[in-house]
Write an enzyme that holds these catalytic residues in place. Structure first.
Site, PDB file in Angstrom:
ATOM      1  N   GLY A 169     -28.067 -40.926  11.159  1.00  0.00           N
ATOM      2  CA  GLY A 169     -28.154 -41.741  12.360  1.00  0.00           C
ATOM      3  C   GLY A 169     -29.197 -42.851  12.308  1.00  0.00           C
ATOM      4  O   GLY A 169     -29.665 -43.311  13.346  1.00  0.00           O
TER       5      GLY A 169
ATOM      6  N   GLU B  54     -28.400 -52.909   6.368  1.00  0.00           N
ATOM      7  CA  GLU B  54     -27.456 -52.458   7.401  1.00  0.00           C
ATOM      8  C   GLU B  54     -28.110 -52.475   8.781  1.00  0.00           C
ATOM      9  O   GLU B  54     -27.491 -52.844   9.776  1.00  0.00           O
ATOM     10  CB  GLU B  54     -26.969 -51.030   7.097  1.00  0.00           C
ATOM     11  CG  GLU B  54     -26.064 -50.921   5.892  1.00  0.00           C
ATOM     12  CD  GLU B  54     -25.532 -49.503   5.691  1.00  0.00           C
ATOM     13  OE1 GLU B  54     -25.192 -48.848   6.672  1.00  0.00           O
ATOM     14  OE2 GLU B  54     -25.462 -49.057   4.527  1.00  0.00           O
TER      15      GLU B  54
ATOM     16  N   LEU C  24     -10.178 -42.372  12.442  1.00  0.00           N
ATOM     17  CA  LEU C  24      -9.544 -42.342  13.773  1.00  0.00           C
ATOM     18  C   LEU C  24      -8.067 -42.727  13.663  1.00  0.00           C
ATOM     19  O   LEU C  24      -7.687 -43.567  12.837  1.00  0.00           O
ATOM     20  CB  LEU C  24     -10.287 -43.307  14.705  1.00  0.00           C
ATOM     21  CG  LEU C  24     -11.750 -42.914  14.979  1.00  0.00           C
ATOM     22  CD1 LEU C  24     -12.509 -44.065  15.624  1.00  0.00           C
ATOM     23  CD2 LEU C  24     -11.836 -41.656  15.847  1.00  0.00           C
TER      24      LEU C  24
ATOM     25  N   MET D 206     -17.747 -39.877   9.849  1.00  0.00           N
ATOM     26  CA  MET D 206     -16.970 -39.493   8.667  1.00  0.00           C
ATOM     27  C   MET D 206     -15.518 -39.094   8.964  1.00  0.00           C
ATOM     28  O   MET D 206     -14.854 -38.552   8.082  1.00  0.00           O
ATOM     29  CB  MET D 206     -17.671 -38.350   7.930  1.00  0.00           C
ATOM     30  CG  MET D 206     -19.053 -38.718   7.415  1.00  0.00           C
ATOM     31  SD  MET D 206     -19.053 -40.196   6.376  1.00  0.00           S
ATOM     32  CE  MET D 206     -18.438 -39.479   4.857  1.00  0.00           C
TER      33      MET D 206
ATOM     34  N   ASP E 244     -11.393 -48.858   6.284  1.00  0.00           N
ATOM     35  CA  ASP E 244     -12.297 -49.952   5.882  1.00  0.00           C
ATOM     36  C   ASP E 244     -11.563 -51.272   5.617  1.00  0.00           C
ATOM     37  O   ASP E 244     -11.943 -52.035   4.715  1.00  0.00           O
ATOM     38  CB  ASP E 244     -13.100 -49.543   4.623  1.00  0.00           C
ATOM     39  CG  ASP E 244     -13.946 -48.291   4.866  1.00  0.00           C
ATOM     40  OD1 ASP E 244     -14.418 -48.113   5.992  1.00  0.00           O
ATOM     41  OD2 ASP E 244     -14.119 -47.501   3.929  1.00  0.00           O
TER      42      ASP E 244
ATOM     43  N   HIS F  78     -20.032 -50.587   6.780  1.00  0.00           N
ATOM     44  CA  HIS F  78     -19.662 -49.984   5.496  1.00  0.00           C
ATOM     45  C   HIS F  78     -20.602 -50.512   4.404  1.00  0.00           C
ATOM     46  O   HIS F  78     -20.858 -51.717   4.339  1.00  0.00           O
ATOM     47  CB  HIS F  78     -18.206 -50.339   5.162  1.00  0.00           C
ATOM     48  CG  HIS F  78     -17.724 -49.677   3.913  1.00  0.00           C
ATOM     49  ND1 HIS F  78     -17.377 -48.341   3.877  1.00  0.00           N
ATOM     50  CD2 HIS F  78     -17.572 -50.144   2.663  1.00  0.00           C
ATOM     51  CE1 HIS F  78     -17.013 -48.022   2.644  1.00  0.00           C
ATOM     52  NE2 HIS F  78     -17.120 -49.093   1.887  1.00  0.00           N
TER      53      HIS F  78
ATOM     54  N   ASN G 251     -17.191 -51.015  12.679  1.00  0.00           N
ATOM     55  CA  ASN G 251     -17.698 -50.059  11.688  1.00  0.00           C
ATOM     56  C   ASN G 251     -18.634 -50.788  10.735  1.00  0.00           C
ATOM     57  O   ASN G 251     -18.473 -51.984  10.488  1.00  0.00           O
ATOM     58  CB  ASN G 251     -16.528 -49.469  10.898  1.00  0.00           C
ATOM     59  CG  ASN G 251     -16.994 -48.422   9.902  1.00  0.00           C
ATOM     60  OD1 ASN G 251     -17.888 -47.602  10.193  1.00  0.00           O
ATOM     61  ND2 ASN G 251     -16.420 -48.418   8.709  1.00  0.00           N
TER      62      ASN G 251
ATOM     63  N   ASN H   9     -28.633 -45.917  11.418  1.00  0.00           N
ATOM     64  CA  ASN H   9     -28.006 -47.102  12.045  1.00  0.00           C
ATOM     65  C   ASN H   9     -27.967 -46.949  13.564  1.00  0.00           C
ATOM     66  O   ASN H   9     -28.141 -47.929  14.289  1.00  0.00           O
ATOM     67  CB  ASN H   9     -26.592 -47.314  11.499  1.00  0.00           C
ATOM     68  CG  ASN H   9     -26.596 -48.084  10.193  1.00  0.00           C
ATOM     69  OD1 ASN H   9     -26.915 -49.266  10.176  1.00  0.00           O
ATOM     70  ND2 ASN H   9     -26.281 -47.403   9.101  1.00  0.00           N
TER      71      ASN H   9
HETATM   72  C1  GRF Z   1     -24.447 -45.930   6.092  1.00  0.00           C
HETATM   73  O1  GRF Z   1     -24.676 -46.324   4.776  1.00  0.00           O
HETATM   74  C2  GRF Z   1     -23.136 -46.492   6.594  1.00  0.00           C
HETATM   75  O2  GRF Z   1     -22.844 -47.749   6.088  1.00  0.00           O
HETATM   76  C3  GRF Z   1     -22.155 -45.479   6.044  1.00  0.00           C
HETATM   77  O3  GRF Z   1     -22.795 -44.239   6.211  1.00  0.00           O
HETATM   78  C4  GRF Z   1     -24.226 -44.414   6.203  1.00  0.00           C
HETATM   79  C5  GRF Z   1     -24.743 -43.848   7.475  1.00  0.00           C
HETATM   80  O4  GRF Z   1     -26.134 -43.822   7.508  1.00  0.00           O
HETATM   81  N1  GRF Z   1     -20.869 -45.624   6.669  1.00  0.00           N
HETATM   82  P1  GRF Z   1     -26.888 -43.426   8.861  1.00  0.00           P
HETATM   83  O5  GRF Z   1     -26.283 -42.121   9.355  1.00  0.00           O
HETATM   84  O6  GRF Z   1     -26.711 -44.534   9.831  1.00  0.00           O
HETATM   85  O7  GRF Z   1     -28.328 -43.247   8.442  1.00  0.00           O
END
Ligand code: GRF
Length: 193
Positions: free
Chosen positions: A20, A179, A98, A95, A150, A114, A112, A22
């Site tokens: 989490g 990110e 949908l 993960m 994606d 990626h 999303n 992000n």
């Molecule tokens: C990130 O690298 C995102 O791009 C990918 O999964 C990871 C999630 O990281 N889809 P976090 O849970 O936000 O730390």
């Protein structure tokens, strides 16, 4: 520039499955005056997702759906989104894929992030694959979600140079830092801010 005040901000749900980080960066972003969003709901498919701690820390409602029965989990999520007047969904390390039906119900409102320069390296293990194929660059992408993995329209990308010494761990660490900036930038961009 139009600034949205608390109650006018776009009610947003963030879907997570892991750490989490992000989510945390989106929460910090949402608290800025310039941010068009407010995060009202955190959804996870995993009750053990470390990132769920941010729900408690920042007093945001959380809901867990195990996706054992995908159809009923998605139905329940859609109801919850409606109940909370959610208008934007940000997938952040979520993960589960949908369904078309779910996406249809939220058309153009699901984003999303990626960790690759899409359309390269869709799916899992992106950093290992980028290194194995001797790419010069990698990076991250924020895109709209459609029913193919994606593959939705790209909103914004950040490119970084791969170092000779990079391992998938060092690369993922550097890309994750990008990110955390890119997701807020993508949101500013889609709202023309
Ligand atoms: C990130 O690298 C995102 O791009 C990918 O999964 C990871 C999630 O990281 N889809 P976090 O849970 O936000 O730390």
């Amino acid at each position: 520039m139009v600034l949205l005040t608390g109650s006018n901000k776009i009610k947003t749900a963030v879907f997570i499955s892991g750490k989490g980080t992000n989510l945390k960066s989106l929460i910090n972003f949402s608290k800025l005056k310039k941010s068009p969003i407010t995060i009202k709901l955190i959804i996870s498919n995993d009750s053990k997702a470390v990132g769920l701690k941010f729900a408690k820390i920042y007093k945001i409602k959380k809901r867990i759906y195990n996706f054992k029965k995908k159809k009923s989990s998605e139905k329940a999520i859609l109801l919850e989104l409606k109940k909370n007047e959610i208008n934007l969904v940000c997938l952040a390390g979520f993960m589960k894929v949908l369904s078309h039906n779910f996406i249809k119900n939220f058309k153009g409102k699901i984003l999303n992030i990626h960790p690759s320069l899409l359309p390269k390296f869709k799916g899992l293990n992106t950093h290992e694959r980028a290194l194995r194929s001797n790419e010069k660059y990698s990076g991250c992408t924020v895109h709209y979600v459609n029913s193919r993995l994606d593959s939705g329209k790209i909103i914004i990308q950040k490119k970084i140079k791969i170092k000779k010494s990079d391992t998938s761990k060092s690369l993922s660490k550097r890309i994750l830092i990008e990110e955390h900036k890119l997701y807020p930038d993508a949101i500013m961009k889609i709202f023309n801010l």
